[in-house]
Write a protein that holds these residues in place. Sequence first.
Motif, mmCIF file in Angstrom:
data_model
loop_
_atom_site.group_PDB
_atom_site.id
_atom_site.type_symbol
_atom_site.label_atom_id
_atom_site.label_comp_id
_atom_site.label_asym_id
_atom_site.label_seq_id
_atom_site.Cartn_x
_atom_site.Cartn_y
_atom_site.Cartn_z
ATOM 1 N N GLU A 72 16.950 47.234 65.230
ATOM 2 C CA GLU A 72 16.242 46.703 66.334
ATOM 3 C C GLU A 72 14.909 47.742 66.876
ATOM 4 O OE1 GLU A 72 19.248 46.554 69.489
ATOM 5 O OE2 GLU A 72 19.783 44.781 68.213
ATOM 6 N N ASP A 118 11.323 45.817 66.668
ATOM 7 C CA ASP A 118 10.245 46.388 67.553
ATOM 8 C C ASP A 118 9.171 46.578 67.655
ATOM 9 O OD1 ASP A 118 11.928 45.395 68.938
ATOM 10 O OD2 ASP A 118 12.861 46.474 70.062
ATOM 11 N N GLU A 144 6.662 44.142 65.276
ATOM 12 C CA GLU A 144 6.123 43.178 66.008
ATOM 13 C C GLU A 144 5.079 44.023 67.427
ATOM 14 O OE1 GLU A 144 9.460 41.682 68.792
ATOM 15 O OE2 GLU A 144 9.726 40.321 66.863
ATOM 16 N N ARG A 145 5.305 45.068 67.824
ATOM 17 C CA ARG A 145 3.863 46.382 68.461
ATOM 18 C C ARG A 145 2.721 46.153 67.571
ATOM 19 N NH1 ARG A 145 8.226 48.859 71.149
ATOM 20 N NH2 ARG A 145 8.000 50.533 69.593
#
Length: 69
Positions: free
Chosen positions: A18, A22, A25-26
Amino acid sequence: MLFGWPLMPLYAVVKLGELMRDQVERELHDPAVVRRRLEAVEQARADGRISAEEEDRAVEEILRGMVGW
């Protein structure tokens, strides 16, 4: 609590996945990162390392990643 101990490594792997998702994606949506990637493609074209078609494909790929296509 005692029954949860055997699953702790699994929870840690899921949490790590996870966190990695994240971070990716950032980076995909961060304007500064996108700008640097576009500048790198532009510089590669200026240096003659890639063709105009390759530049177009790279720019399209970068922008698609940014908007999530």
